[in-house]
Design an enzyme around this catalytic site. Structure first.
Site, PDB file in Angstrom:
ATOM      1  N   ASP A 148       0.833  -1.203   0.000  1.00 30.14           N
ATOM      2  CA  ASP A 148       0.000   0.000   0.000  1.00 30.14           C
ATOM      3  C   ASP A 148       0.864   1.248   0.000  1.00 30.14           C
ATOM      4  O   ASP A 148       0.609   2.208  -0.741  1.00 30.14           O
ATOM      5  CB  ASP A 148      -0.969  -0.004   1.172  1.00 30.14           C
ATOM      6  N   ALA A 149       1.913   1.248   0.818  1.00 29.15           N
ATOM      7  CA  ALA A 149       2.829   2.386   0.825  1.00 29.15           C
ATOM      8  C   ALA A 149       3.498   2.559  -0.527  1.00 29.15           C
ATOM      9  O   ALA A 149       3.628   3.675  -1.041  1.00 29.15           O
ATOM     10  CB  ALA A 149       3.883   2.191   1.914  1.00 29.15           C
TER      11      ALA A 149
END
Length: 409
Positions: A148-149
């Site tokens: 996600d990052a």
């Protein structure tokens, strides 16, 4: 020193190559070539863009004072290891772009690259956890990455390259995005291309994959696909996202974690007891911020209606929910939960409920200073409501301070 120089040269050559490709220049001939007909793509939209004016955003300035060091490290203040997670760095980059705060953007990017990605985001996915070890040493505590990052960093870089006319951002964003596909996704029977939470630890058995639905913001994946239309895998990854979001939430409440097996499909995650909590709150935030013309918006807003129904009945979002039964725990979520719900309620036309959540944020914040995660959710949710940014139907970013460079609404 010679090795360091070689690394720097390799990195610069990679950026230059990607920038040439993005600009329609072939490295073989140096001749300009026509790009695909896609006026909203990152390649076609990139160029010199002059910001119209600085952004006045007090919440962002407060966040910088409270949680971002001078070096660009986003700190989870109060955690036992004074940790920084790659998620925080990615959100910091995105929010700095929204705020038209290029000094902060560059500082956050520089720290992320040097501390988490061994000095090169184009060659290494960033480690997800950095902080103080039990021995008192500072550094990477877990070298595994978090997809996600990595998605948000790639997206922020691609959009910053457009908004500020900086092709080195575009190049790094494109190369990092490719690493997400190469190292953090898997082709799974019955689903297709599936985003995994990281490269290691999420395929515990030959027929089992572990997923986190909040790691897949549909507009970010669609936006990267718009920027990088030459890689068809982004469209495939986006196609699986709707199924991940809906099939993991049988009662209309998103879980923090789930598992997938070809038979029977998505099932509850035994490790987290199918709970919806501090990860899953982001699912409603992402869904609420979808452009109304996004093909998935109406489906998802309807599917997660039970979340809005709970708020209407109880005045606030639940802190936890058993997603197999739809039964909520006894506690209400914090101010960040309410802020995350605001775009979702607004998008459903439930403005009075959204207004009440804004008031709840103010009331709770007046009692206690919000922590890192609550502050992030509030910046996202109320920043969207206040019009600091919008996502276009193709997933690209609309910024009021850069009208000449924004994607079409």
């Amino acid at each position: 020193m010679a090795a360091a120089n070689r690394t720097a040269r390799t990195r610069m050559l990679g950026w230059a190559l990607c920038a040439m490709l993005a600009g329609g220049v072939t490295p073989a001939s140096g001749a300009s070539t026509a790009m695909p007909a896609n006026p909203a793509s990152g390649a076609d939209r990139a160029g010199a863009c002059t910001p119209a004016r600085p952004v006045v955003w007090p919440r962002w300035e407060q966040f910088k004072r409270d949680f971002i060091s001078q070096e660009g490290r986003v700190i989870d203040v109060g955690s036992s290891d004074a940790r920084t997670v790659s998620e925080g760095q990615s959100y910091g980059l995105f929010l700095a772009l929204v705020a038209n705060d290029r000094p902060a953007f560059d500082a956050i990017l520089r720290w992320t690259e040097n501390a988490l990605a061994r000095g090169d985001l184009t060659s290494h996915l960033p480690a997800w956890l950095w902080g103080r070890s039990e021995s008192g040493q500072w550094g990477v505590l877990d070298a595994n990455s978090a997809s996600d990052a990595d998605l948000w960093i790639a997206y922020a870089l691609l959009e910053a390259g457009h908004a500020w006319g900086e092709r080195s951002y575009t190049a790094r964003g494109a190369l990092l995005a490719r690493r997400v596909l190469d190292e953090e996704s898997a082709t799974v029977p019955g689903v297709g291309l599936l985003l995994l939470p990281g490269p290691s630890g999420f395929h515990p058995a030959p027929d089992t994959w572990r997923v986190n639905p909040s790691y897949s913001p549909p507009q970010v994946i669609r936006g990267i696909a718009t920027h990088l239309p030459e890689d068809a895998r982004w469209a495939r990854l986006h196609a699986s996202t709707l199924r991940v979001l809906t099939d993991t939430a049988p009662r209309g409440f998103a879980p923090d974690w789930a598992r997938y097996r070809p038979a029977p499909g998505f099932v509850p995650d035994a490790e987290t007891n199918a709970t919806s909590a501090y990860n899953a709150i982001r699912v409603y935030l992402w869904v609420g911020m979808l452009n109304a013309q996004d093909p998935d918006a109406a489906t998802l807003l309807s599917y997660f209606a039970p979340f809005a129904g709970f708020i209407a009945a109880h005045g606030a979002p639940p802190e936890t929910v058993d997603t197999t039964t739809g039964v909520a725990g006894p506690n209400m979520g914090n101010a960040g939960f309410s802020a995350a719900a605001v775009p979702f309620l607004d998008a459903r036309g439930e403005t009075p409920l959204a207004d009440a959540q804004v008031a709840r944020v103010a009331e709770l914040d007046s009692r206690n200073a919000p922590g890192y995660y609550t502050s992030v959710l509030t910046l996202f949710g109320l920043g969207w409501r206040d019009g600091h940014y919008r996502f276009a139907a193709d997933g690209t970013l609309n910024l009021p301070w850069s009208p000449s460079c924004s994607a079409a609404p």
